[in-house]
Motif scaffolding. Structure first.
Motif, PDB file in Angstrom:
ATOM      1  N   LYS A  14       1.346  -0.995   0.224  1.00  0.00           N
ATOM      2  CA  LYS A  14       0.551   0.200  -0.186  1.00  0.00           C
ATOM      3  C   LYS A  14       1.314   1.497  -0.434  1.00  0.00           C
ATOM      4  O   LYS A  14       2.342   1.061   0.465  1.00  0.00           O
ATOM      5  CB  LYS A  14      -0.957  -0.433   1.332  1.00  0.00           C
ATOM      6  N   ALA A  15       0.828   2.124  -0.600  1.00  0.00           N
ATOM      7  CA  ALA A  15       1.095   3.449  -0.700  1.00  0.00           C
ATOM      8  C   ALA A  15       0.302   4.718  -0.597  1.00  0.00           C
ATOM      9  O   ALA A  15      -0.659   4.979  -1.176  1.00  0.00           O
ATOM     10  CB  ALA A  15       2.313   4.241  -1.871  1.00  0.00           C
ATOM     11  N   GLN A  16       0.451   5.712   0.447  1.00  0.00           N
ATOM     12  CA  GLN A  16      -1.005   6.511   0.673  1.00  0.00           C
ATOM     13  C   GLN A  16      -1.784   5.895   0.527  1.00  0.00           C
ATOM     14  O   GLN A  16      -3.138   6.621  -0.119  1.00  0.00           O
ATOM     15  CB  GLN A  16      -0.155   7.632  -0.711  1.00  0.00           C
ATOM     16  N   GLY A  17      -1.354   4.992   1.202  1.00  0.00           N
ATOM     17  CA  GLY A  17      -3.191   4.053   1.522  1.00  0.00           C
ATOM     18  C   GLY A  17      -4.168   3.486   0.285  1.00  0.00           C
ATOM     19  O   GLY A  17      -5.220   3.080   0.878  1.00  0.00           O
ATOM     20  N   GLU A  18      -3.484   3.386  -0.709  1.00  0.00           N
ATOM     21  CA  GLU A  18      -4.424   2.991  -1.958  1.00  0.00           C
ATOM     22  C   GLU A  18      -2.829   1.576  -1.669  1.00  0.00           C
ATOM     23  O   GLU A  18      -2.092   1.314  -1.842  1.00  0.00           O
ATOM     24  CB  GLU A  18      -4.383   3.599  -2.905  1.00  0.00           C
ATOM     25  N   ASP A  19      -3.685   0.494  -2.670  1.00  0.00           N
ATOM     26  CA  ASP A  19      -3.469  -1.169  -2.933  1.00  0.00           C
ATOM     27  C   ASP A  19      -2.168  -0.867  -4.137  1.00  0.00           C
ATOM     28  O   ASP A  19      -2.870  -0.120  -5.397  1.00  0.00           O
ATOM     29  CB  ASP A  19      -3.878  -1.710  -3.870  1.00  0.00           C
ATOM     30  N   VAL A  20      -1.271  -1.090  -4.681  1.00  0.00           N
ATOM     31  CA  VAL A  20      -0.312  -0.722  -4.984  1.00  0.00           C
ATOM     32  C   VAL A  20      -0.521  -2.474  -6.508  1.00  0.00           C
ATOM     33  O   VAL A  20       0.322  -2.778  -5.979  1.00  0.00           O
ATOM     34  CB  VAL A  20       1.778  -0.787  -5.080  1.00  0.00           C
ATOM     35  N   GLY A  21      -0.420  -1.188  -7.652  1.00  0.00           N
ATOM     36  CA  GLY A  21      -1.017  -2.930  -8.477  1.00  0.00           C
ATOM     37  C   GLY A  21      -0.219  -3.367  -9.486  1.00  0.00           C
ATOM     38  O   GLY A  21       0.164  -4.307  -9.955  1.00  0.00           O
ATOM     39  N   LYS A  22       1.142  -2.680  -9.941  1.00  0.00           N
ATOM     40  CA  LYS A  22       2.032  -2.312 -10.919  1.00  0.00           C
ATOM     41  C   LYS A  22       3.718  -2.300  -9.619  1.00  0.00           C
ATOM     42  O   LYS A  22       3.663  -1.006  -9.557  1.00  0.00           O
ATOM     43  CB  LYS A  22       1.569  -1.842 -11.497  1.00  0.00           C
ATOM     44  N   VAL A  23       4.589  -2.774 -10.534  1.00  0.00           N
ATOM     45  CA  VAL A  23       5.835  -1.993  -9.965  1.00  0.00           C
ATOM     46  C   VAL A  23       6.860  -2.429 -11.163  1.00  0.00           C
ATOM     47  O   VAL A  23       6.620  -3.256 -11.641  1.00  0.00           O
ATOM     48  CB  VAL A  23       6.115  -2.796  -8.938  1.00  0.00           C
ATOM     49  N   LEU A  24       7.317  -1.005 -12.066  1.00  0.00           N
ATOM     50  CA  LEU A  24       8.249  -0.653 -13.082  1.00  0.00           C
ATOM     51  C   LEU A  24       9.460  -1.225 -12.379  1.00  0.00           C
ATOM     52  O   LEU A  24       9.741  -0.574 -11.334  1.00  0.00           O
ATOM     53  CB  LEU A  24       7.688   0.517 -13.464  1.00  0.00           C
ATOM     54  N   VAL A  25      10.532  -1.703 -13.427  1.00  0.00           N
ATOM     55  CA  VAL A  25      11.325  -0.896 -13.574  1.00  0.00           C
ATOM     56  C   VAL A  25      12.369  -0.342 -14.428  1.00  0.00           C
ATOM     57  O   VAL A  25      12.123  -1.449 -15.342  1.00  0.00           O
ATOM     58  CB  VAL A  25      12.381  -2.739 -13.020  1.00  0.00           C
ATOM     59  N   GLU A  26      13.138   0.337 -13.715  1.00  0.00           N
ATOM     60  CA  GLU A  26      12.946   1.484 -15.015  1.00  0.00           C
ATOM     61  C   GLU A  26      12.210   1.812 -15.838  1.00  0.00           C
ATOM     62  O   GLU A  26      12.528   2.188 -17.478  1.00  0.00           O
ATOM     63  CB  GLU A  26      14.177   1.550 -16.328  1.00  0.00           C
ATOM     64  N   GLY A  27      10.514   1.854 -15.102  1.00  0.00           N
ATOM     65  CA  GLY A  27      10.427   2.753 -16.222  1.00  0.00           C
ATOM     66  C   GLY A  27       9.082   1.637 -17.146  1.00  0.00           C
ATOM     67  O   GLY A  27       8.090   1.453 -17.943  1.00  0.00           O
ATOM     68  N   LYS A  28      10.179   0.342 -17.370  1.00  0.00           N
ATOM     69  CA  LYS A  28       9.329  -0.995 -17.616  1.00  0.00           C
ATOM     70  C   LYS A  28       8.565  -2.026 -16.659  1.00  0.00           C
ATOM     71  O   LYS A  28       8.717  -2.605 -16.014  1.00  0.00           O
ATOM     72  CB  LYS A  28      10.130  -1.636 -18.702  1.00  0.00           C
TER      73      LYS A  28
ATOM     74  N   GLY B  53      23.775  -1.681 -23.610  1.00  0.00           N
ATOM     75  CA  GLY B  53      23.251  -1.229 -24.768  1.00  0.00           C
ATOM     76  C   GLY B  53      21.328  -0.694 -24.208  1.00  0.00           C
ATOM     77  O   GLY B  53      20.922  -0.441 -23.781  1.00  0.00           O
ATOM     78  N   ASP B  54      21.245  -1.846 -25.405  1.00  0.00           N
ATOM     79  CA  ASP B  54      19.735  -1.406 -25.801  1.00  0.00           C
ATOM     80  C   ASP B  54      18.374  -2.695 -25.145  1.00  0.00           C
ATOM     81  O   ASP B  54      17.694  -2.569 -24.489  1.00  0.00           O
ATOM     82  CB  ASP B  54      19.158  -0.398 -27.319  1.00  0.00           C
ATOM     83  N   ALA B  55      19.469  -3.376 -24.517  1.00  0.00           N
ATOM     84  CA  ALA B  55      18.777  -4.162 -24.008  1.00  0.00           C
ATOM     85  C   ALA B  55      19.400  -5.067 -22.452  1.00  0.00           C
ATOM     86  O   ALA B  55      20.693  -4.678 -22.319  1.00  0.00           O
ATOM     87  CB  ALA B  55      19.668  -5.340 -24.504  1.00  0.00           C
ATOM     88  N   THR B  56      18.021  -5.269 -21.946  1.00  0.00           N
ATOM     89  CA  THR B  56      18.266  -5.954 -20.434  1.00  0.00           C
ATOM     90  C   THR B  56      17.522  -6.681 -20.407  1.00  0.00           C
ATOM     91  O   THR B  56      16.353  -6.863 -20.999  1.00  0.00           O
ATOM     92  CB  THR B  56      17.843  -4.363 -19.439  1.00  0.00           C
ATOM     93  N   TRP B  57      18.245  -7.881 -19.379  1.00  0.00           N
ATOM     94  CA  TRP B  57      17.204  -9.018 -19.209  1.00  0.00           C
ATOM     95  C   TRP B  57      17.653  -9.242 -17.568  1.00  0.00           C
ATOM     96  O   TRP B  57      18.688  -9.005 -16.569  1.00  0.00           O
ATOM     97  CB  TRP B  57      18.113  -9.731 -20.049  1.00  0.00           C
TER      98      TRP B  57
ATOM     99  N   TYR C  94      12.712  -9.924 -20.709  1.00  0.00           N
ATOM    100  CA  TYR C  94      14.009  -9.611 -21.483  1.00  0.00           C
ATOM    101  C   TYR C  94      13.188  -7.831 -22.121  1.00  0.00           C
ATOM    102  O   TYR C  94      11.729  -7.868 -22.242  1.00  0.00           O
ATOM    103  CB  TYR C  94      14.524 -10.274 -21.886  1.00  0.00           C
ATOM    104  N   ASN C  95      13.778  -6.575 -21.884  1.00  0.00           N
ATOM    105  CA  ASN C  95      13.903  -5.808 -22.825  1.00  0.00           C
ATOM    106  C   ASN C  95      14.665  -5.183 -23.599  1.00  0.00           C
ATOM    107  O   ASN C  95      15.736  -5.543 -23.151  1.00  0.00           O
ATOM    108  CB  ASN C  95      13.543  -4.242 -21.655  1.00  0.00           C
ATOM    109  N   TYR C  96      14.114  -4.743 -25.105  1.00  0.00           N
ATOM    110  CA  TYR C  96      14.883  -4.780 -25.724  1.00  0.00           C
ATOM    111  C   TYR C  96      14.513  -3.122 -26.738  1.00  0.00           C
ATOM    112  O   TYR C  96      13.657  -2.801 -27.495  1.00  0.00           O
ATOM    113  CB  TYR C  96      15.488  -5.285 -27.056  1.00  0.00           C
TER     114      TYR C  96
ATOM    115  N   SER D 230       8.557 -11.840 -21.502  1.00  0.00           N
ATOM    116  CA  SER D 230       8.848 -12.471 -20.762  1.00  0.00           C
ATOM    117  C   SER D 230       8.567 -13.919 -20.510  1.00  0.00           C
ATOM    118  O   SER D 230       7.561 -14.051 -20.751  1.00  0.00           O
ATOM    119  CB  SER D 230       8.154 -11.799 -19.200  1.00  0.00           C
ATOM    120  N   TYR D 231       9.188 -14.855 -19.576  1.00  0.00           N
ATOM    121  CA  TYR D 231       8.160 -16.701 -19.311  1.00  0.00           C
ATOM    122  C   TYR D 231       8.732 -16.248 -18.097  1.00  0.00           C
ATOM    123  O   TYR D 231       9.804 -16.418 -17.265  1.00  0.00           O
ATOM    124  CB  TYR D 231       9.318 -17.300 -20.317  1.00  0.00           C
TER     125      TYR D 231
END
Length: 945
Positions: A185-199, A282-286, A351-353, A364-365
């Motif tokens: 919970k953040a500021q009293g509301e359920d957190v529905g999603k967690v992003l990493v570097e916006g993805k 570079g442009d790829a993260t996994w 995987y993000n590219y 993702s798998y």
């Protein structure tokens, strides 16, 4: 301690309530005294931050830095009047740094004299010449900042330890709560999603990121309301917001690889292993993660598991009834230690590219396998008009489920003219389950008894594809959007049941035996298309027209085979129980929304007209399932931001819910001969009104949090279950429509500091009120229910060397019936808990947690109390403390078991599960990285003065 608590739980419920009320009054009085002390005696340094026009600057950051070494000694944020207050600075010289987005930082010297509070002269900030995207935070120790509608925490300011996960970091952040099951919970509301570097990170389950990523890799934690893709593109708030956390990684973590691994082995052959590897090139993260254990620990949430399994139907624990066509998992998944004995294996790759500046691809798998053994005893008191009867049940179950999930998403955008998103998800799951059941029913004397053995195997394939296209037309603010969604679900399953039943009526006894094989096939294809056109009316006003069409096709087949001879495999086809169904449900909706966007508030008024057409038939009869409905569906959304840390949200919307296929089919399901289910093809569609109201405020000036919310659902034509119990106490359940159903829930959380003693307090409460109608043997029975719980917690504010939390929770369940007052039920549950961790230098850490649960006797077969104590000692070694050796003991008193007491429309129930108990474990953890020397940011105070 044991004697004290045993005296408490043998009191009557009235005495317990009186004692709790008196104790609560003492606690509240003590808290008021502490607050009064804070207001009258707290040493503080106060001031005001203004711009060059003498207007206050809310949410500016104020940091007190030691003049000797630039280490942060205190911080604050300004309130809506630009005021700030920094508490309890030690005697000495400090540099006051003031920052605000778009303005030049200000530095000034202050001298603190012991016991003296001081009024700091007004601080005036000059507007900077930089662009917003050029603003860089240069201080390592800035704890938090407000950036427009985003609350940003600096991870380094919260004393992150080696080998800790992101979840441990979140627990330290003000305004963020992490429950034991990992939900946030953040500021009293359920957190529905967690992003990493916006993805996205492994789909939509927040706990996969928070429990698997190392905390020391995180630079900033950003909390904000993420809008829908259409709203992000258009800038027009559509009310479809989701509380979201984004984890921004440190720069040196984006140029190589990092991760950690852990393995442990203990008594009773207990083991626990997990790892994560993260690569940025570079442009790829996994990212690759994995876990395997038999200590009932999961690296993902229960909702995520349900999603992976595609909502696989399973065998219900009560009565051994096989629900192969259900969309719910229907098994005890065991996210905690008190859910039997569980073996878990899970892992996957994300995987993000970045294909170009305008497009990116993510995939993702994930694989999961859960093997759960449950030995459960259930005592239930059933309500029957003006009387009651009881059932005692023991079941031994095994659930084995596995699932594969593949996610793909492609995004493309060009300038600000258009955005295209295409995504898909493929889920394959299979599972098996078995139940051995023994149940006895009593009403004054023994009435009947059943012994059954059942098993099932099932498979399911789900495919979901969706896409959204939005484009700006020539006129500014004119936007066209198109969204499409396609879902395909294929499920098949087989079940086998053998049941022996005995009925006792006075001196007469009768017996019967059931041996059956069941085959279930359930296939569905759904698609929907939505088009939206937005026309600007000027001055922040817009009108939106939308069209929506949805088609749901469902083919269902269920065959029963009677196994006449022992050892017979195929059996004789039972045409009276077997059947086939074909149903098509069409939605056609047209609507208009008026939107008013202002700096402080947003208002949406909408009206939708929906035509629903159900077509279908039952194969073995001439029952026609065709129905059509016309509904008017209004909506209202209103959001008001009083300032950056205080907001009000109101939503009112309406919807319909059609009966499920199982609820409509008139054939009898006699898998449990003592609990028969039969559908009702005459069911009508539910019409729901939902109201939601939330108010949240956070004051950095006083360091207080206040969250309050209310959610009400009123349903016309509510579908509920009617029950008929015959002279042999065989229960037949049939769904029926009732006039209304009301459910209201509310919550309140208030957090505040106790500065003289260095603590932070939080009090809260939850209330659920329900009002409904049930039918027992044709007699209408109106029910009213309340569920209340009250909590209070205390924890230390400064957590550099030690961290502790103590708290208490009391819950109260009440259920009242219109047919007779003596059937009314009321019971309490109590829970006292504490957590403590202490660092001894940089090498040693001691952690312990204690959980004491009290279940008074009241309406149940007996009282119970559980004292659960865990402890661990960790030693960090190797270079940069990369290695960690931990010895832990879980459930030191060996008292763990699952106890769950619930009340429903027509019964109260006590459920107990034999669960994982005491064990000791020795584990080794290692963190690794492929980076150079860690970069640090140091503020040169001499130059900036």
């Amino acid at each position: 301690m044991e004697t004290i608590f045993s005296i408490t739980i043998t009191h009557s419920k009235n005495v317990i309530m009186k004692k709790f009320t008196s104790r609560l009054q003492v606690i509240l009085l003590w808290l008021c005294i502490c607050i009064a002390i804070v207001e009258s005696n707290a040493q503080s340094h106060q001031g005001v931050v203004l711009d060059e026009q003498n207007s206050p600057l809310p949410s500016a950051s104020i940091i007190a830095l030691s003049a000797v070494d630039s280490v942060m000694a205190g911080f604050a944020l300004t309130d809506v009047q630009g005021r700030f207050r920094i508490e309890n600075l030690k005697e000495g010289a400090f540099i006051l740094q003031v920052s605000f987005l778009g303005y030049l930082d200000s530095y000034s010297d202050i001298n603190v004299i012991k016991g003296e509070s001081k009024r700091i002269p007004d601080i005036v900030l000059k507007e900077g010449q930089m662009k917003l995207d050029e603003v860089v935070i240069t201080a390592d120790h800035v704890p938090l900042k407000m950036k427009n509608d985003t609350l940003q925490y600096n991870a380094d300011a919260f004393n992150v330890k080696a080998h800790e996960a992101v979840e441990d970091l979140l627990k330290r952040l003000p305004g963020v709560e992490v429950a034991k099951d990992g939900s946030i919970k953040a500021q009293g509301e359920d957190v529905g999603k967690v992003l990493v570097e916006g993805k996205e990170f492994f789909g939509n389950d927040p706990t996969i990121a928070t429990r698997n990523l190392p905390a020391d890799a995180v630079d900033k934690v950003e909390v904000f309301d993420k809008k829908s893709e259409m709203a992000e593109f258009s800038g027009i708030d559509d009310g479809m917001e989701q509380k979201t956390i984004n984890l921004s990684l440190k720069e040196d973590k984006k140029k190589g690889f990092f991760g950690n691994g852990k393995g442990g082995y203990g008594t009773e052959d207990r083991f626990d292993a997990k790892f994560n590897v993260n690569s940025f090139k570079g442009d790829a993260t996994w990212t690759a993660i994995g876990t395997a254990n038999n200590i009932n620990a999961q690296g993902f949430s229960i909702m995520d598991y349900i999603d992976f399994m595609g909502g696989l139907g399973a065998m219900g624990g009560s009565g051994g009834r096989i629900e192969l066509n259900s969309d719910d998992v229907g098994i005890a998944l065991g996210q905690n230690m008190d859910q039997g004995f569980m073996n878990t294996i899970s892992g996957g790759v994300n995987y993000n590219y970045d294909l170009s500046d305008n497009s990116d691809l993510s995939a993702s798998y994930f694989y999961t396998r859960l093997d759960n053994d449950i030995d459960k005893t259930t005592f239930r008191q059933n309500i029957l008009n003006e009387d009651t009867y009881e059932t005692d049940e023991n079941s031994v179950q095994n659930m084995l489920n596995s699932g594969h999930t593949l996610n793909l998403k492609y995004k493309q955008k060009r300038d600000s003219s258009y955005r295209l998103t295409i995504g898909g998800r493929l889920i394959y799951g299979d599972g098996s389950s078995s139940v051995e059941l023994n149940r006895v029913l009593n009403s004054v004397a023994l009435q009947n008894q059943t012994m059954s053995s059942s098993s099932s195997d099932r498979q399911r394939i789900n495919l979901n594809a969706n896409g959204t296209y939005s484009t700006r037309l020539k006129k500014k603010g004119r936007i066209f959007s198109l969204n499409g969604d396609l879902k395909s679900r294929d499920q098949d399953g087989t079940g086998l049941i053998q049941s022996y039943n005995a009925f006792f009526a006075g001196a007469t006894s009768t017996f019967d035996t059931l041996r059956q094989r069941q085959l279930t096939l359930n296939n569905s294809v759904d698609y929907s298309i939505r088009a939206s056109f937005t026309e600007p009316l000027g001055r922040g006003r817009y009108i939106e027209f939308n069209l929506n069409h949805q088609n749901v096709n469902n083919d269902y087949r269920k065959d029963f085979f009677d196994l006449i001879r022992m050892g017979s495999e195929n059996g004789v086809f039972n045409q009276f129980l077997s059947d086939r169904f074909d149903r098509q449900f069409l939605y056609s909706r047209a609507g208009v929304n008026y939107k008013l966007n202002r700096n402080k508030y947003n208002l949406t008024l909408g009206l939708n007209f929906q035509y629903s057409d159900q077509k279908g038939e039952i194969g073995s009869s001439e029952v026609d399932l065709s129905r059509d409905y016309f509904s008017v569906l209004p909506l209202i959304r209103f959001d008001y931001d009083f300032h950056t840390s205080s907001s009000l949200r109101f939503n009112y919307f309406t919807s319909i819910r059609e009966p499920s296929l199982e609820q409509l089919q008139p054939q009898v399901n006699n898998a449990d001969p003592l609990n028969i289910y039969q559908g009702n093809p005459e069911l009508r569609t539910e019409y729901r009104h939902q109201f939601r109201l939330n108010y949240n405020t956070f004051s950095s000036f006083s360091n207080t949090l206040f969250f309050i919310g209310l959610n009400t659902t009123y349903t016309k034509n509510k579908i509920t279950n009617a029950q008929i119990v015959d002279e042999n106490f065989i229960q037949t359940t049939t769904p029926v429509n009732v006039d209304y159903d009301l459910n209201t829930s509310g919550y309140l959380t208030f957090g505040f500091p106790l500065r003289p003693i260095g603590l932070k307090a939080e009090v809260g409460g939850n209330l659920v009120f329900s009002k409904g109608i049930l039918f027992l043997n044709g007699e209408e029975n109106k029910t009213t229910g309340w569920y209340n719980d009250y909590t209070i917690t205390l924890q230390n504010r400064k957590k550099k060397y030690y961290d502790f939390l103590v708290g208490a929770r009391v819950s109260h369940n009440v259920r009242k019936y219109s047919v007779s007052d003596h059937l009314d039920q009321s019971f309490f549950n109590m829970n006292y808990y504490s957590d403590l961790s202490k660092d001894f230098g940089e090498k040693w850490r001691f952690k312990t947690s204690f959980d004491y649960k009290i279940f008074p006797e009241e309406s149940f077969g007996g009282a119970a109390d559980l004292a659960l104590l865990d402890a661990s000692l960790s030693f960090n070694f190797l270079k940069h403390n990369k290695g960690q050796l931990t010895f832990s003991v879980v459930d030191i008193f060996n008292q763990n078991k699952g106890i769950d007491r619930t009340t429903a429309l027509n019964f109260v129930q006590d459920e107990r599960i034999i669960s994982l108990g005491r064990y000791a474990m020795l584990s080794f953890g290692y963190s690794f990285s492929g980076f150079g020397k860690k970069n640090g940011i140091i503020i040169d105070t001499r130059e900036r003065r």
